[in-house]
Design a protein around this motif. Structure first.
Motif, PDB file in Angstrom:
ATOM      1  N   UNK A   1       0.831  -1.205   0.000  1.00  0.00           N
ATOM      2  CA  UNK A   1       0.000   0.000   0.000  1.00  0.00           C
ATOM      3  C   UNK A   1       0.871   1.262   0.000  1.00  0.00           C
ATOM      4  N   UNK A   2       2.067   1.172   0.562  1.00  0.00           N
ATOM      5  CA  UNK A   2       2.991   2.304   0.496  1.00  0.00           C
ATOM      6  C   UNK A   2       3.379   2.583  -0.950  1.00  0.00           C
ATOM      7  N   UNK A   3       3.589   1.528  -1.740  1.00  0.00           N
ATOM      8  CA  UNK A   3       3.877   1.726  -3.162  1.00  0.00           C
ATOM      9  C   UNK A   3       2.715   2.412  -3.866  1.00  0.00           C
ATOM     10  N   UNK A   4       1.493   2.027  -3.521  1.00  0.00           N
ATOM     11  CA  UNK A   4       0.318   2.689  -4.112  1.00  0.00           C
ATOM     12  C   UNK A   4       0.333   4.181  -3.773  1.00  0.00           C
ATOM     13  N   UNK A   5       0.569   4.492  -2.507  1.00  0.00           N
ATOM     14  CA  UNK A   5       0.624   5.901  -2.093  1.00  0.00           C
ATOM     15  C   UNK A   5       1.743   6.638  -2.823  1.00  0.00           C
ATOM     16  N   UNK A   6       2.881   5.972  -3.017  1.00  0.00           N
ATOM     17  CA  UNK A   6       4.001   6.610  -3.708  1.00  0.00           C
ATOM     18  C   UNK A   6       3.653   6.923  -5.162  1.00  0.00           C
TER      19      UNK A   6
ATOM     20  N   UNK B   1      -4.163   9.572   0.347  1.00  0.00           N
ATOM     21  CA  UNK B   1      -4.462   9.482   1.779  1.00  0.00           C
ATOM     22  C   UNK B   1      -5.153   8.157   2.120  1.00  0.00           C
ATOM     23  N   UNK B   2      -6.057   7.699   1.233  1.00  0.00           N
ATOM     24  CA  UNK B   2      -6.743   6.431   1.470  1.00  0.00           C
ATOM     25  C   UNK B   2      -5.749   5.269   1.457  1.00  0.00           C
ATOM     26  N   UNK B   3      -4.818   5.295   0.508  1.00  0.00           N
ATOM     27  CA  UNK B   3      -3.799   4.255   0.468  1.00  0.00           C
ATOM     28  C   UNK B   3      -2.913   4.319   1.707  1.00  0.00           C
ATOM     29  N   UNK B   4      -2.602   5.532   2.143  1.00  0.00           N
ATOM     30  CA  UNK B   4      -1.711   5.715   3.289  1.00  0.00           C
ATOM     31  C   UNK B   4      -2.304   5.163   4.577  1.00  0.00           C
ATOM     32  N   UNK B   5      -3.637   5.097   4.672  1.00  0.00           N
ATOM     33  CA  UNK B   5      -4.277   4.545   5.861  1.00  0.00           C
ATOM     34  C   UNK B   5      -3.937   3.069   6.051  1.00  0.00           C
ATOM     35  N   UNK B   6      -3.571   2.380   4.958  1.00  0.00           N
ATOM     36  CA  UNK B   6      -3.256   0.953   5.022  1.00  0.00           C
ATOM     37  C   UNK B   6      -1.752   0.706   4.853  1.00  0.00           C
ATOM     38  N   UNK B   7      -0.981   1.773   4.803  1.00  0.00           N
ATOM     39  CA  UNK B   7       0.439   1.683   4.457  1.00  0.00           C
ATOM     40  C   UNK B   7       1.323   1.918   5.680  1.00  0.00           C
ATOM     41  N   UNK B   8       2.628   1.946   5.445  1.00  0.00           N
ATOM     42  CA  UNK B   8       3.581   2.286   6.491  1.00  0.00           C
ATOM     43  C   UNK B   8       3.363   3.731   6.946  1.00  0.00           C
ATOM     44  N   UNK B   9       3.686   4.074   8.187  1.00  0.00           N
ATOM     45  CA  UNK B   9       3.375   5.411   8.724  1.00  0.00           C
ATOM     46  C   UNK B   9       3.928   6.572   7.901  1.00  0.00           C
ATOM     47  N   UNK B  10       5.095   6.410   7.277  1.00  0.00           N
ATOM     48  CA  UNK B  10       5.678   7.511   6.509  1.00  0.00           C
ATOM     49  C   UNK B  10       4.782   7.919   5.346  1.00  0.00           C
ATOM     50  N   UNK B  11       3.975   6.985   4.822  1.00  0.00           N
ATOM     51  CA  UNK B  11       3.125   7.297   3.677  1.00  0.00           C
ATOM     52  C   UNK B  11       2.121   8.395   4.006  1.00  0.00           C
ATOM     53  N   UNK B  12       1.606   8.407   5.235  1.00  0.00           N
ATOM     54  CA  UNK B  12       0.645   9.433   5.641  1.00  0.00           C
ATOM     55  C   UNK B  12       1.298  10.806   5.702  1.00  0.00           C
TER      56      UNK B  12
ATOM     57  N   UNK C   1       3.963  11.809   3.810  1.00  0.00           N
ATOM     58  CA  UNK C   1       4.161  12.237   2.422  1.00  0.00           C
ATOM     59  C   UNK C   1       2.829  12.697   1.821  1.00  0.00           C
ATOM     60  N   UNK C   2       1.747  11.978   2.157  1.00  0.00           N
ATOM     61  CA  UNK C   2       0.425  12.364   1.653  1.00  0.00           C
ATOM     62  C   UNK C   2       0.020  13.736   2.180  1.00  0.00           C
TER      63      UNK C   2
END
Length: 387
Positions: A145-150, A176-187, A189-190
């Motif tokens: 999910x972090x890749x999706x957010x990226x 942001x939706x992807x970041x909810x299921x991803x590693x904390x750093x993704x939120x 960056x979002x």
């Protein structure tokens, strides 16, 4: 998707004339509503002064527009494939047969981004977005999910470069939706990208509120190097937003915090498609010094940075030269401005073709220059600005 090279966009200052007349406003009326002097507005409209984004945001609010509408959007390409991929965020299909290659493909996409290859990015995004989304649904792993957010961060970047704000805002919503299921750093960056949509629309105060909230989250959710990276990104966004607001105290606070964080990185790093370190901090400080009309400071900082040698990619170096040109023009150095613009075009031609600063500086140079100049003529032709 269509080729994005050479989009023909008038200089932002020229847009104000047409927008003002469409609304039946005189220069005096618009100047009064915007809180700028009639003299400054007149010079911007005729091309004797460059329009800054701070003034543009004030003018936009006075006319009931967003900043991107005043700066001018590039003609929209065929976004049907990308829109389809975004729309099917919650309707996954078959996962890719070679999931082990996804991270490498995202790295390749980011290299295109760093090289300012807008057309290549736009071509790669739809199929890659489908693949990473399908894979994340299949595994549910935070790393996927972090890749999706990226990848959605790259969608935001592409949209912001062209000032397609509806796409930028949709991208950050999905990010942001992807970041909810991803590693904390993704939120984090979002949040940085979300604040960017406020920046691009001219709502600088709203963007700062997003940054402030994200800083609190980063301080509590991240650790170690990742914490420094996340906070650094947020402080860079914060200093840009505060600088556009001409809020000296808040700007200086974010600048100091960004420098402190950057000291933890002897060399600039690139993670999640974004660079951070002392060089990238310097480029943001230069841009903000120019925003706040501290032009000598901007040029002195740029001189130190260039003397030390750059390792940053085209997507950072191109705007750096544009910002150097802004300060050179403000101090009356037209030859230096032209040289800086030429460097921006050499380093990042696709970005220079659509960037409002590049277009505005070229417009003003062509307006001020009364004699034939082959170098300026070539530059204006590339920018789609009539001499």
């Amino acid at each position: 998707m269509g080729n994005m090279n050479g989009a023909n966009v008038p200089g932002p200052g020229a847009n104000i004339v047409a927008l003002r007349k469409d609304r039946g406003l005189s220069q005096v009326a618009l100047a009064r509503r915007s809180g700028v002097s009639v003299s400054l507005l007149s010079k911007i409209e005729v091309g004797d002064r460059a329009l800054t984004q701070s003034v543009a945001a004030s003018v936009a609010r006075a006319m009931g527009l967003t900043l991107d509408e005043v700066l001018g959007r590039t003609p929209e390409a065929d976004l049907s494939e990308l829109s389809y991929a975004i729309r099917r965020f919650d309707l996954p299909g078959e996962p890719p047969r070679d999931p082990e290659r996804l991270a490498l493909e995202v790295d390749g996409l980011n290299r295109n981004r760093w090289n300012s290859e807008l057309a290549e990015v736009s071509a790669k995004l739809p199929p890659l977005l489908v693949k990473v989304t399908n894979q994340a649904h299949a595994t549910g792993r935070p790393s996927d999910w972090t890749l999706v957010a990226d990848v959605y961060s790259v969608v935001y970047w592409l949209a912001a470069r062209h000032r397609w704000m509806h796409l930028a805002e949709l991208a950050t919503m999905k990010q942001r939706l992807a970041a909810e299921r991803a590693d904390p750093i993704a939120a984090i960056v979002a949040a940085r990208d979300d604040a960017g949509t406020f920046l691009n629309s001219g709502d600088f105060a709203g963007g700062l509120a997003i940054v402030d909230r994200a800083i609190v989250r980063a301080e509590s959710s991240l650790r170690g190097r990742e914490r420094a990276f996340g906070l650094g990104l947020l402080h860079l966004r914060g200093l840009t937003l505060a600088g556009r607001l001409r809020d000296k105290q808040t700007t200086n606070q974010h600048i100091a915090a960004a420098w402190r964080t950057a000291e933890e990185f002897p060399e600039d790093i690139a993670e999640h498609g974004i660079h951070f370190g002392q060089e990238n901090t310097a480029t943001h400080v230069i841009s903000t010094a120019s925003d706040m009309e501290r032009h000598r400071e901007a040029l002195d900082t740029a001189e130190d940075l260039l003397r030390a040698g750059l390792t940053l990619p085209a997507t950072r170096v191109g705007p750096l030269y544009m910002n150097i040109g802004r300060s050179q023009l403000a101090l009356g150095d037209r030859d230096g401005t032209l040289e800086s613009l030429e460097k921006a075009w050499t380093v990042a031609p696709e970005m220079a073709a659509v960037h409002p600063t590049s277009l505005e500086l070229t417009r003003v140079l062509t307006s001020l220059h009364k004699r034939s100049n082959p170098r300026l003529t070539r530059l204006a032709k590339r920018a789609g600005i009539a001499m």
